[in-house]
Design an enzyme around this catalytic site. Structure first.
Site, PDB file in Angstrom:
ATOM      1  CD  GLU A  61      -1.274  -2.325   2.146  1.00  0.00           C
ATOM      2  OE1 GLU A  61      -2.040  -2.921   2.911  1.00  0.00           O
ATOM      3  OE2 GLU A  61      -0.056  -2.596   2.038  1.00  0.00           O
ATOM      4  CB  CYS A  93      -0.636  -0.708   5.438  1.00  0.00           C
ATOM      5  SG  CYS A  93       1.055  -1.251   5.127  1.00  0.00           S
ATOM      6  CG  ASP A 209      22.776 -39.006  -4.181  1.00  0.00           C
ATOM      7  OD1 ASP A 209      23.181 -40.042  -4.713  1.00  0.00           O
ATOM      8  OD2 ASP A 209      21.589 -38.645  -4.188  1.00  0.00           O
ATOM      9  CG  LEU A 213      21.527 -30.780   0.517  1.00  0.00           C
ATOM     10  CD1 LEU A 213      20.840 -31.253   1.791  1.00  0.00           C
ATOM     11  CD2 LEU A 213      20.627 -30.997  -0.692  1.00  0.00           C
TER      12      LEU A 213
END
Length: 379
Positions: A61, A93, A209, A213
């Protein structure tokens, strides 16, 4: 909604599109968009528009009012979420809307946050502003679903991500999975990582694996990213994570949490000390089942202001989360390949359903082509 003329809906849709640009940048706040028009019905002119761009900065706003300037006086404002009525990182706001001289306001939905929850609308009405609530409410609710979950359940939004072949395989029968998807898709995943607060995986993926990350973006993609540094979280009930894994050896550079069973932590004090020395932060969870510990983990992450969690794992983890109905959103990367093999893994393990009528029905949000792959977003 049918109660509003079409031009009102068009204007709120513009506000919703603006709001969506803040997703990933404003959390733990909700994304919000706003447009301001002059009076005059369908022939009104656009005076200003804006959205909440980054956490801690001006709200939608305020940005729209600043763009409209003095022309906002006497105008009509459309906003996707009720203007706040309290002092937080920024002033209320609703006060800004009142001081701008806005005469009419269309609000898509009431803010579920307890400190607002209708007070912003009440303040504007007391100031003599005509306020309408409910225009495009369902679309606005969908947009702030992660925020709504945090407010009502005190849990972060959980996104499940995987890449698979056209025949539904995430790896070959030998377990080889690099790479199922294209470089374009993998770049998109890093962009997604940059917009979440935590990345969660399970110890099986770590042992198989040895992932890092972290967020790794090209300079071009970095321009469109909030460049967050998401916490990395490993579900490791037996504290099996190797001390020389990429995750542990980078724990002092990028936050790493190990979520483990309380009993294991008590039984392995030497491992706990070694991990602590490496910079790893331990979450000892007392739940008796994986599902219970997952719920506790979400509570712990919520307490650390984690709004969005990205899960990257294998069929065991996704099977558990699917059975427990703990996945809120899905990002599925579909590669034009066929792996074959009855023993090749599929993304979701677990018990599964017996009848197709029991299968989880998803709602597709969008489908996008990324290079030769297709990305499907669903909830």
């Amino acid at each position: 909604m049918s109660d509003f003329p079409l031009y009102h809906t068009d204007r709120m849709n513009r506000a919703l599109a603006l709001a969506a640009q803040g997703t990933g940048f404003v959390e733990p706040n909700p994304p919000v968009g706003c447009v301001i028009y002059s009076s005059g019905g369908a022939d009104a002119k656009l005076l200003g528009e804006g959205y909440h761009e980054r956490y801690g900065e001006a709200h939608a706003e305020v940005n729209a009012i600043a763009q409209a300037g003095e022309a906002a006086r006497g105008g009509t404002l459309y906003v996707t979420l009720e203007p706040c009525s309290h002092y937080g990182k920024t002033p209320p706001c609703s006060k800004a809307v009142i001081e701008a001289g806005i005469e009419e306001v269309y609000v898509a939905m009431i803010d579920p946050y307890p400190e607002v929850a209708g007070r912003g609308v009440e303040a504007m009405r007391k100031a003599g502003i005509e306020v309408h609530v409910g225009l495009c409410e369902s679309e606005a609710t969908q947009l702030i679903a992660p925020f709504l979950k945090r407010v009502t359940k005190q849990q972060p939004w959980v996104i499940g991500k995987w890449a698979m072949t056209l025949d539904g395989k995430i790896a070959t029968k030998t377990g080889h999975s690099r790479w199922v998807s294209s470089q374009t898709s993998r770049d998109d995943v890093h962009l997604l990582r940059s917009r979440v607060d935590a990345i969660v995986t399970a110890i099986g993926t770590v042992l198989a694996d040895d992932p890092l990350l972290t967020v790794r973006l090209s300079d071009e993609l970095a321009e469109d990213s909030p460049q967050r540094v998401p916490r990395r979280v490993v579900l490791d009930d037996r504290l099996e994570i190797p001390l020389d894994s990429k995750l542990v050896t980078t724990a002092k550079e990028v936050p790493l949490f190990i979520a483990s069973y309380l009993g294991t932590c008590q039984e392995k004090p030497e491992v706990v000390r070694a991990l602590g020395k490496a910079g790893v932060r331990l979450m000892a969870l007392a739940g008796n089942t994986r599902e219970e510990r997952w719920t506790q983990l979400l509570g712990e992450l919520n307490a650390r202001a984690v709004a969005n969690v990205l899960v990257e794992g294998g069929p065991g983890l996704f099977g558990m989360l699917h059975s427990a109905k703990q996945l809120d959103e899905y990002w599925i990367y579909l590669a034009p390949k066929l792996a074959g093999g009855a023993e090749a893994p599929t993304p979701v393990g677990g018990r599964g359903c017996e009848l197709m009528t029991e299968a989880t029905q998803l709602n597709i949000l969008d489908v996008e082509q990324l290079g030769c792959d297709v990305r499907i977003r669903a909830r």
